[in-house]
Scaffold this motif. Structure first.
Motif, short mmCIF file in Angstrom:
data_model
loop_
_atom_site.label_atom_id
_atom_site.label_comp_id
_atom_site.label_asym_id
_atom_site.label_seq_id
_atom_site.Cartn_x
_atom_site.Cartn_y
_atom_site.Cartn_z
N ALA A 130 3.16 -7.21 20.45
CA ALA A 130 2.35 -6.00 20.34
C ALA A 130 1.93 -5.46 21.71
N ARG A 131 2.44 -6.06 22.79
CA ARG A 131 2.13 -5.63 24.16
C ARG A 131 0.65 -5.70 24.48
N LYS A 132 -0.04 -6.70 23.88
CA LYS A 132 -1.49 -6.75 24.09
C LYS A 132 -1.81 -7.80 25.16
N TRP A 138 10.87 -11.57 27.46
CA TRP A 138 10.69 -10.49 28.42
C TRP A 138 9.23 -10.04 28.50
N ARG A 139 8.55 -10.04 27.37
CA ARG A 139 7.14 -9.65 27.42
C ARG A 139 6.31 -10.71 28.16
N SER A 153 6.63 -9.77 31.64
CA SER A 153 5.72 -8.67 31.97
C SER A 153 4.29 -9.15 32.08
N MET A 154 3.93 -10.08 31.23
CA MET A 154 2.55 -10.60 31.26
C MET A 154 2.29 -11.34 32.57
N PHE A 155 3.28 -12.05 33.07
CA PHE A 155 3.11 -12.70 34.37
C PHE A 155 2.88 -11.64 35.46
N GLY A 156 3.60 -10.53 35.34
CA GLY A 156 3.37 -9.45 36.29
C GLY A 156 1.96 -8.91 36.17
#
Lengths: 402, 361, 220
Positions: C14-16, C47-48, C51-54
């Motif tokens: 959910a990109r949260k 992949w998310r 992104s979360m690490f970023g």
């Protein structure tokens, strides 16, 4: 049958002679139908001739979803030995205590024969069953067949490594806790950590049922669990008499070898001052029919064992002198301790630093404080001899007259 | 190569539960064992509180075995053991039966296959070892061959129980010591004697330089630049050839056929019985790497075993024997030379110097 | 908690990203679960996690200070750990907070030359794709950073595998430069297809489309 020319191995052939079972003889037999083993023999022969190995450094291979369990290996002479160009290792998590049925072994053999070299290590140093030598394309098919038969991969690299245990309560009267069950329970509890690297470096658990430590946990694991008891050694004086009647010199071989001099033999009976017994197991080892561990059993938890690289070899040191390993509680006390230790190591450990070296660097006293374990005399051989104490508590002068 | 699996995969299932692999007598008496005894070399009996007995026949194995050998053991298990067997922590096989009459025919079949029965009690119970040239990229020697050569020489001690006490041997092909080499009675260790040969043009491409620098136990490695390329250099005087740099940096190979060799270590133990667990100590710093039989190594090991067998008391492990007679006597009896190399010079070295006047003459 | 891995995966789908810390705590244990999700079989979740690490690199760098060394090591571990997602992660961390990766940037960038992992005959395509993508993140807007490996990167536009060509194309579109444009032009008719992760979404894309979008972006 053989459509490949069998390698000539004059140096290795010498190892077919002699009474000890010969791995060369075994490999040559399977080499007839397995080109991989034929080339393995060829490369090994070259190594024997040149006195150097012929494997490249590492190689990143694995199965989808996992960060370990497979060790990549490539020959550095693939034109000469094409059938070991890829020669990866798969670690198969062994059953507790290395117990098998013939059928289970045949299942593993069939999978391995179909997809790899057919050579194994029973078992690898950590404890896994090792499938020695396959190609990258075979990794997923092997994994699928293994899991279909309810087998899984072990840990490797910077994962938590496959826990191992002695045969404990399965067959040993000395076992002070159920090593087989604890090993299985912990393996299942930490599957995620076992298959995917999460920590600064590798982590090894080893579970021994008594201070004889038959899986060498004090030497070879970060977290050693060694069975022990709190109460009195059980003595069957009739059996003591039987040993004496059979000619055993109980004083010379048993009571006088007690390291704490807590035993006495008066010619009829053995007497133990249990408050002075340090659970070394010597007397029990010497007279298994007469002496047994007590009944209030549990385990001593030690931490930090490792091999020399980098700062030197370490034996694990005492962390918890006595913990009940309570199956009914799902070993929750042990797992809570593990959480605190791992949180500390994750926060403070630098890359490739084993917990033993981390503790040496930060100080055992600071480590105990951080994981909320009270310092005890059992943690040390003796208190410090040097006076360089980092006092943390002191008074301030508030300027008033006392 | 597919990055997405095509069908749902089973993962994280762990090993099969051990209970299904336990012989019925073992299962019935789990946690209820009373005592054990040795009927003869290689044959143990465990007796339960219930009076039930299980016999275990221990068989020596090279650890590196083919599926054919595993199947052979499986067949023996079917014939004599209701299909149950296990492997030990020291690479032996144990075939377990509750029928005493099966023991001798089982032993006969095992021996007919060319495998020895023994390794129990006061014996040499096999040699635990690493991969060596068979599979390891950092091996200074081959341990399967070393083990075969050594066990051929020490065979009589496996098939009998005639030593003063247990003798546990281990062999490692390099200082990583994948096994309990640092805590065995006698340990064989592959070693290097020359610094790594650095491939400058590769270092910055395949190695992380800070990790490489910090991998050295003696701080012998420094970053440097060679012809504009970032690389590392090794201070030869500080290098003790442990090869940990090669483990983290493939561009620093250290294997050297001319100079690599074998060292021998003695006196370790992991058990707590009588004395505390202890590390092995250096006995012989260098013996040549002479495949396929390593005669210099096996001769030296035999000297140690025979000195121990001839002099130690009952229940005395090799390290305890040496502690009692003193290291000077050990070097006397074995004839090994005591050299500068035997004196520690790493951390805590000063703790190993003899700081008392207790000397035997 | 064992269930947390699945629950965190839900939040990632959910990109949260901030909610992950709020729900599971802003501590290392949560980060360990994220690290574990780099190995998720479901590509989007992996992949998310990248992104979360970023996101963490930008918002809570303190939580991942140690992670960089471990990720780099997992790309070089000779004892059987494999750094799935490590290169992507390092690329993303570097994109959001270069200070965190400073000492490791060269290792990641030069990894494209790693003879075993990135070249035939033994290459690990999955890791290679991750390295190509990481080059795009690290070199995007900072072409000088990846100058030394440009020739190698360019060569991957001619790779037999469409996924490799596609990722090389996307990376070049991030980095730019005349040679990049030249190679991209040659890919505008490429019939290959790949899964590509950009702007937090994972989509199947034609190599031709990637090349065209990259050129449009560079010609702006």
């Amino acid at each position: 049958m053989a459509n490949h020319k069998l390698r000539k191995t004059p140096l290795l052939d010498d190892l077919q002679k002699g009474p000890w079972p010969s791995f060369v003889k075994d490999m040559k037999q399977i080499a007839v139908r397995k080109p991989m083993v034929n080339d393995l023999l060829g490369q090994l022969e070259l190594s024997y001739k040149e006195r150097v190995g012929h494997w490249k450094h590492g190689g990143l291979v694995g199965v989808i979803g996992y960060g370990g369990g497979v060790i990549g290996r490539y020959s550095d002479a693939p034109e000469q030995f094409p059938d070991v160009a890829h020669f990866h290792t798969i670690r198969v998590n062994q059953p507790s205590g290395w117990f098998y049925t013939s059928q289970a072994l045949r299942d593993l053999c069939d999978i391995w024969e179909a997809h790899g070299s057919g050579m194994t290590n029973m078992h690898g140093s950590t404890g896994d069953c090792v499938f020695l030598g396959t190609t990258s394309e075979e990794l997923e098919p092997i994994f699928a067949k293994l899991t279909e038969k309810d087998w899984d991969l072990g840990g490797s690299g910077s994962d938590v490594r496959t826990p191992s245990c002695c045969n404990g309560m399965a067959r040993c009267e000395y076992a002070c806790y159920d090593t087989m069950d604890v090993c299985y329970n912990i393996t299942m509890e930490y599957q995620d950590e076992l298959h995917r690297p999460a920590f600064p470096y590798k982590w090894k658990f080893k579970f021994s049922g008594c201070p004889n430590d038959c899986v060498a946990s004090i030497a070879r694991s970060d977290l050693s669990v060694i069975g022990t008891w709190r109460d009195d050694i059980r003595i069957d004086q009739a059996a003591v008499k039987a040993y004496a009647d059979a000619g055993m010199d109980i004083r010379a071989d048993v009571t006088r070898k007690c390291p704490t001099a807590c035993m006495r033999y008066d010619g009829k009976e053995i007497h133990v001052n249990n408050k002075q017994c340090n659970r070394c197991m010597h007397c029990i080892n010497a007279m298994p029919k007469a002496l047994r561990p007590g009944k209030d059993t549990g385990a001593t938890i030690l931490i930090g064992g490792k091999a020399p690289i980098i700062e030197g070899a370490l034996l694990s040191s005492v962390l918890v002198p006595f913990m009940k390993m309570d199956k009914a509680d799902d070993y929750q006390e042990f797992k809570d301790l593990m959480e605190r230790i791992w949180d500390f190591w994750d926060d403070h450990g630098v890359n490739r630093e084993r917990i033993g070296e981390c503790i040496e660097r930060v100080g055992l006293g600071n480590f105990l404080e951080a994981i909320e374990v009270d310092p005890k005399p059992e943690h040390v051989k003796h208190p410090r001899t040097n006076p360089y104490i980092f006092y943390e508590e002191y008074f301030e002068d508030d300027g008033t007259d006392a | 190569m597919a990055t997405q699996p095509s069908a749902p995969r089973k993962t994280d299932i762990g090993p099969p539960h051990y209970e299904q692999f336990l012989h019925p007598v073992i299962k019935k008496n789990y946690g209820q064992w009373k005592y054990h005894d040795y009927l003869k070399p290689g044959v143990m009996v465990h007796v339960a509180e219930s009076g039930d007995k299980i016999y275990s026949v221990r068989v020596g194995s090279p650890r590196l075995i083919s599926v054919d050998v595993i199947r052979m053991f499986a067949d023996l298990a079917d014939k004599y053991c209701d299909g149950y067997l296990r492997f030990t922590s020291r690479n032996n096989v144990e075939l377990m039966t509750d029928k005493e009459k099966n023991i001798d025919p089982l032993i006969k079949d095992i021996q007919a296959q060319g495998y020895p029965v023994g390794g129990t009690g006061n014996s040499i119970s096999n040699i635990i070892h690493t991969q060596g040239w068979v599979h390891c990229h950092s091996a200074a020697t081959d341990v399967s061959g070393l083990v075969k050569a050594t066990m051929d020489e020490l065979y009589e001690y496996f098939v009998d129980m005639k030593l003063p006490y247990k003798l546990k041997l281990a062999a490692a092909c390099c200082l990583n010591m994948c096994g309990a080499v640092h805590c065995s009675d006698i340990a064989i260790l592959g070693i290097h004697r020359r610094p790594p040969k650095i491939k400058d043009e590769q270092v910055s491409r395949v190695c992380e330089i800070p990790t490489t620098v910090s991998s050295c136990p003696t701080a012998a490695i420094r970053p440097t630049t060679v012809e504009g390329k970032q690389t590392v250099k090794v201070d030869d005087d500080r290098c003790m050839f442990c090869a940990n740099c090669y483990t983290v940096c493939p561009a620093m190979p250290i294997a050297d056929a001319l100079n690599d060799g074998i060292s021998l270590w003695v006196g370790g133990k992991v058990s707590n019985a009588r004395s505390e667990p202890m590390f092995t100590k250096l006995a012989v710093p260098f013996l040549p790497n002479n495949p396929p039989r390593w005669p210099e190594v096996t001769d030296a090991i035999k000297k140690i075993v025979e000195a121990y067998a001839g002099d130690a008391h009952n229940y005395e492990r090799l390290g305890e024997w040496i502690e009692r007679i003193g290291w000077p006597k050990f070097f006397d009896m074995t004839g090994f030379e005591f050299t500068k190399y035997h004196i520690d010079d790493f951390r805590h070295a000063a703790e190993t110097f003899a700081r008392s006047a207790q000397i035997k003459f | 908690m064992k269930g947390s891995r699945q629950a965190i995966a839900e939040l990632l789908r959910a990109r949260k990203y901030p909610e992950v810390l709020v729900t599971f705590g802003a501590h290392r244990k949560t980060v360990r679960s994220l690290r574990s999700l780099l190995y998720a079989e479901e590509a989007l979740v992996k992949w998310r996690a990248v992104s979360m690490f970023g996101w963490l690199a930008a918002e809570r760098a303190d939580l991942i200070a140690h992670e960089v060394d471990r990720l780099i090591w997992s790309l070089n571990d000779e004892a059987g750990s494999i750094g799935r997602g490590a290169a992507e992660c390092l690329g993303e961390i570097g994109r959001k907070n270069i200070g965190l990766v400073q000492h490791g940037v060269d290792v990641v960038i030069h990894y494209i030359e790693d003879p075993e992992t990135c070249r035939p005959p033994n290459r690990n395509t999955e890791i290679l794709l991750g390295v190509l993508w990481a080059l795009g993140r690290l070199g995007g807007g900072k072409p000088m950073r990846v100058q030394k490996v440009m020739p190698v990167l360019l060569s991957f536009t001619e790779d037999p595998e469409p996924a490799v060509r596609g990722h090389a194309a996307w990376s070049l579109g991030q980095i730019g430069g005349p040679e990049a444009k030249d190679r991209l032009n040659r890919l505008t008719q490429d019939a290959g297809v790949t899964l590509l992760y950009e702007n937090d979404e994972l989509n199947e894309k034609a190599v031709a489309a990637i090349a065209q979008e990259a050129l449009a972006h560079l010609n702006r």
